[in-house]
Design a protein around this motif. Structure first.
Motif, PDB file in Angstrom:
ATOM      1  N   LEU A 100       1.015  -0.654  -4.167  1.00  0.00           N
ATOM      2  CA  LEU A 100       0.210   0.545  -4.237  1.00  0.00           C
ATOM      3  C   LEU A 100      -1.348  -0.160  -3.716  1.00  0.00           C
ATOM      4  O   LEU A 100      -2.173   0.423  -2.968  1.00  0.00           O
ATOM      5  CB  LEU A 100      -0.457   0.487  -6.152  1.00  0.00           C
ATOM      6  CG  LEU A 100       0.330   2.056  -6.642  1.00  0.00           C
ATOM      7  CD1 LEU A 100       0.162   1.653  -7.478  1.00  0.00           C
ATOM      8  CD2 LEU A 100       0.069   3.221  -5.925  1.00  0.00           C
ATOM      9  N   ILE A 101      -1.564  -1.743  -4.375  1.00  0.00           N
ATOM     10  CA  ILE A 101      -2.772  -2.626  -3.363  1.00  0.00           C
ATOM     11  C   ILE A 101      -2.650  -2.695  -2.119  1.00  0.00           C
ATOM     12  O   ILE A 101      -3.202  -2.155  -1.437  1.00  0.00           O
ATOM     13  CB  ILE A 101      -3.342  -3.272  -3.487  1.00  0.00           C
ATOM     14  CG1 ILE A 101      -3.186  -2.822  -5.835  1.00  0.00           C
ATOM     15  CG2 ILE A 101      -4.022  -4.076  -3.431  1.00  0.00           C
ATOM     16  CD1 ILE A 101      -3.145  -4.751  -6.378  1.00  0.00           C
ATOM     17  N   ALA A 102      -1.701  -3.275  -1.388  1.00  0.00           N
ATOM     18  CA  ALA A 102      -0.953  -2.839  -0.154  1.00  0.00           C
ATOM     19  C   ALA A 102      -1.455  -2.103   0.116  1.00  0.00           C
ATOM     20  O   ALA A 102      -1.919  -1.774   1.650  1.00  0.00           O
ATOM     21  CB  ALA A 102       0.431  -3.537  -0.383  1.00  0.00           C
ATOM     22  N   CYS A 103      -1.175  -0.584   0.006  1.00  0.00           N
ATOM     23  CA  CYS A 103      -1.306   0.604   0.894  1.00  0.00           C
ATOM     24  C   CYS A 103      -2.306   1.340   0.556  1.00  0.00           C
ATOM     25  O   CYS A 103      -2.439   1.852   1.699  1.00  0.00           O
ATOM     26  CB  CYS A 103       0.764   1.939   0.702  1.00  0.00           C
ATOM     27  SG  CYS A 103       1.877   1.264   0.198  1.00  0.00           S
ATOM     28  N   ARG A 104      -3.374   1.282   0.007  1.00  0.00           N
ATOM     29  CA  ARG A 104      -4.066   1.317  -0.327  1.00  0.00           C
ATOM     30  C   ARG A 104      -5.127   0.464   0.511  1.00  0.00           C
ATOM     31  O   ARG A 104      -6.444   1.071   1.392  1.00  0.00           O
ATOM     32  CB  ARG A 104      -4.914   1.623  -1.280  1.00  0.00           C
ATOM     33  CG  ARG A 104      -6.034   2.055  -2.026  1.00  0.00           C
ATOM     34  CD  ARG A 104      -6.737   1.215  -3.744  1.00  0.00           C
ATOM     35  NE  ARG A 104      -7.833   2.240  -3.169  1.00  0.00           N
ATOM     36  CZ  ARG A 104      -9.172   1.501  -3.521  1.00  0.00           C
ATOM     37  NH1 ARG A 104      -9.088   0.538  -3.351  1.00  0.00           N
ATOM     38  NH2 ARG A 104     -10.625   1.447  -3.822  1.00  0.00           N
ATOM     39  N   GLN A 105      -5.192  -0.457   0.476  1.00  0.00           N
ATOM     40  CA  GLN A 105      -5.474  -1.507   1.588  1.00  0.00           C
ATOM     41  C   GLN A 105      -5.667  -0.859   2.966  1.00  0.00           C
ATOM     42  O   GLN A 105      -6.136  -1.033   4.047  1.00  0.00           O
ATOM     43  CB  GLN A 105      -6.175  -2.786   1.354  1.00  0.00           C
ATOM     44  CG  GLN A 105      -6.673  -2.891   0.027  1.00  0.00           C
ATOM     45  CD  GLN A 105      -7.943  -3.186   0.182  1.00  0.00           C
ATOM     46  OE1 GLN A 105      -8.651  -3.373   0.611  1.00  0.00           O
ATOM     47  NE2 GLN A 105      -8.443  -2.632  -1.749  1.00  0.00           N
ATOM     48  N   GLY A 106      -4.368  -0.493   3.052  1.00  0.00           N
ATOM     49  CA  GLY A 106      -3.973  -0.637   4.574  1.00  0.00           C
ATOM     50  C   GLY A 106      -5.130   0.815   5.349  1.00  0.00           C
ATOM     51  O   GLY A 106      -5.331   1.564   5.762  1.00  0.00           O
ATOM     52  N   LEU A 107      -4.375   1.330   4.157  1.00  0.00           N
ATOM     53  CA  LEU A 107      -5.329   2.934   4.319  1.00  0.00           C
ATOM     54  C   LEU A 107      -7.061   3.118   4.800  1.00  0.00           C
ATOM     55  O   LEU A 107      -7.182   4.022   5.060  1.00  0.00           O
ATOM     56  CB  LEU A 107      -4.817   3.967   3.625  1.00  0.00           C
ATOM     57  CG  LEU A 107      -3.519   4.271   3.377  1.00  0.00           C
ATOM     58  CD1 LEU A 107      -2.918   5.425   2.720  1.00  0.00           C
ATOM     59  CD2 LEU A 107      -3.333   5.088   4.746  1.00  0.00           C
ATOM     60  N   ASN A 108      -7.566   2.312   4.168  1.00  0.00           N
ATOM     61  CA  ASN A 108      -8.935   1.607   4.271  1.00  0.00           C
ATOM     62  C   ASN A 108      -9.099   1.396   5.226  1.00  0.00           C
ATOM     63  O   ASN A 108     -10.837   1.234   5.292  1.00  0.00           O
ATOM     64  CB  ASN A 108      -9.380   1.193   2.886  1.00  0.00           C
ATOM     65  CG  ASN A 108      -9.467   2.083   1.548  1.00  0.00           C
ATOM     66  OD1 ASN A 108      -9.313   3.265   1.693  1.00  0.00           O
ATOM     67  ND2 ASN A 108      -9.056   1.028   0.148  1.00  0.00           N
ATOM     68  N   VAL A 109      -8.607   0.891   6.149  1.00  0.00           N
ATOM     69  CA  VAL A 109      -8.918  -0.253   7.387  1.00  0.00           C
ATOM     70  C   VAL A 109      -9.672   0.809   8.412  1.00  0.00           C
ATOM     71  O   VAL A 109      -8.976   2.122   8.391  1.00  0.00           O
ATOM     72  CB  VAL A 109      -7.516  -0.404   7.810  1.00  0.00           C
ATOM     73  CG1 VAL A 109      -8.060  -1.813   9.522  1.00  0.00           C
ATOM     74  CG2 VAL A 109      -6.982  -1.975   7.187  1.00  0.00           C
ATOM     75  N   GLY A 110     -10.138   0.279   8.956  1.00  0.00           N
ATOM     76  CA  GLY A 110     -11.388   1.071   9.951  1.00  0.00           C
ATOM     77  C   GLY A 110     -10.965   1.279  11.050  1.00  0.00           C
ATOM     78  O   GLY A 110      -9.321   0.622  11.423  1.00  0.00           O
ATOM     79  N   GLY A 111     -11.614   0.760  11.938  1.00  0.00           N
ATOM     80  CA  GLY A 111     -11.776   0.795  13.768  1.00  0.00           C
ATOM     81  C   GLY A 111     -11.350  -0.252  14.012  1.00  0.00           C
ATOM     82  O   GLY A 111     -11.393  -0.271  15.253  1.00  0.00           O
ATOM     83  N   SER A 112     -11.650  -1.166  13.663  1.00  0.00           N
ATOM     84  CA  SER A 112     -12.187  -3.057  13.837  1.00  0.00           C
ATOM     85  C   SER A 112     -10.809  -3.952  13.397  1.00  0.00           C
ATOM     86  O   SER A 112     -10.620  -4.001  12.565  1.00  0.00           O
ATOM     87  CB  SER A 112     -13.642  -3.452  13.931  1.00  0.00           C
ATOM     88  OG  SER A 112     -13.580  -3.573  12.645  1.00  0.00           O
TER      89      SER A 112
END
Length: 377
Positions: free
Chosen positions: A330-342
């Motif tokens: 859950l933590i891994a997927c949520r942080q991955g989806l929060n990545v921006g464009g940099s």
């Protein structure tokens, strides 16, 4: 080739206004001829630059003129005061002025009590917001997985099996390796301590309780937090940076069903298997130490382990495994989806994912310990 005219200037002061009238070509080849003279002018009134008679102008000349205006304090609202018509002067001086603007002074850190309270409050609010968002993501994930389990034909079995192999079976050697040596260390410590009381035989119980109840599953969770969390966050974050998730949404696919659900189901299924192998490896390490250092025959070790350690200790450890796997993914997927464009956001999200997963595993293990202690298990 056109002949170059040397740069010249004249300072006119009248009617409470100073005007610097320019002539000639203000280029890098000749601007040093008037550089020292410009530094010495001291206008009595706000300074303007008349570019009506100006010839050629490049960035070197524009820089010198912009510096003169700044020294005279004649830049209002970030716009140099320029009069007259010239094809490039106004635009070039404005561009040089924009890029050569002085940086604001660095903020002086406040080390007072008020600043400490302010930072504490901001940290608490960030923690509260992170907790709420994580719980919201957990709810969305559980709803999505429940809907897919009720419609098994929509499950992406290929993705699930691939994740189980990549994140689970490929991590099996390192988990078994670490658990084996941790079991040896615990056995050595137990044997050394208990030998002072002539109770070396109770090393068997020490290994049994510690490996079945705690070390096997906790080591599995820690390895998954460091290995699998970083991998999942980097994979999903790269997809986010390349706008693959946006394209997926445009095609009518739901990222929660395509990306998150297969990883969640795979990790919940494979984590108990990894914890079981880690437990066996830890006990094997204890058996080796008991055999070599304490002269406890492996058959005697296993028989005493079976008779002295209740089977419910095994189920206590196994009950934690799916929860640890669920929290990590859950933590891994949520942080991955929060990545921006940099790239910086990808690195930050990966670090945050690993740190949060490690913290969550230790905190949950403590809560499990309190819960089972209250139950008397």
């Amino acid at each position: 080739m056109a002949e170059t005219a040397s740069p010249e200037f004249a300072l006119d002061e009248s009617d409470e206004r100073s005007v610097l009238r320019l002539t000639g070509d203000w280029t890098v080849a000749h601007v040093q001829d008037v550089d020292e003279a410009l530094r010495e002018i001291l206008p009595q009134f706000p300074l303007s630059i008349d570019v009506s008679g100006l010839g050629q102008l490049d960035t070197a000349g524009a820089f010198v003129l912009d510096r003169t205006l700044r020294a005279a304090g004649s830049v209002e609202d970030g716009v140099p005061d320029i009069i007259g018509d010239h094809p490039t002067a106004r635009r070039l001086i404005a561009q040089v002025h924009a890029v050569s603007a002085p940086l604001p002074p660095p903020a002086v850190p406040d080390h007072g009590v008020y600043a400490l309270l302010e930072r504490t409050g901001e940290g608490f609010m960030d923690l509260l917001s992170e907790t709420v968002e994580t719980l919201a993501f957990l709810g969305e994930t559980l709803v999505t997985c429940g809907r897919l389990l009720l419609q098994p034909w929509k499950l992406r079995w290929t993705s699930i099996v691939a994740v189980m192999e990549e994140a689970g079976l490929d991590a099996l050697p390192i988990i078994a390796f670490l658990s084996f040596f941790v079991g040896m260390v615990v056995a050595y410590i137990g044997a050394t301590t208990l030998s002072d009381f002539d109770l070396e035989i109770y090393t068997v119980e020490l290994i049994g309780y510690s490996e079945l109840r705690e070390f096997g599953v906790v080591l599995t969770g820690i390895v998954l937090a460091g290995r699998t969390n970083s991998s999942f966050t980097a994979q999903i974050g790269t997809m986010k940076m390349r706008q693959e998730i946006d394209a997926m949404t445009t095609l009518g696919l739901k990222p929660m069903e395509v990306i998150v659900a297969p990883r969640v189901i795979a990790m919940v299924l494979i984590t108990p298997v990894l914890a079981f192998v880690a437990t066996l490896a830890g006990i094997s390490g204890g058996i080796i130490v008991g055999w070599l250092s304490l002269d406890i025959n492996p058959a005697v070790f296993i028989d005493r382990l079976r008779n002295s350690v209740p089977i419910d200790q095994f189920w206590v450890g196994m009950s934690k495994a799916p929860v640890f796997g669920l929290v990590c993914v859950l933590i891994a997927c949520r942080q991955g989806l929060n990545v921006g464009g940099s790239v910086q956001s990808l690195g930050k999200a990966t670090t945050t994912s690993v740190v949060q997963a490690l913290f969550a595993i230790i905190a949950l293990d403590a809560l499990f310990a309190i819960f089972y202690m209250e139950l008397g298990i």
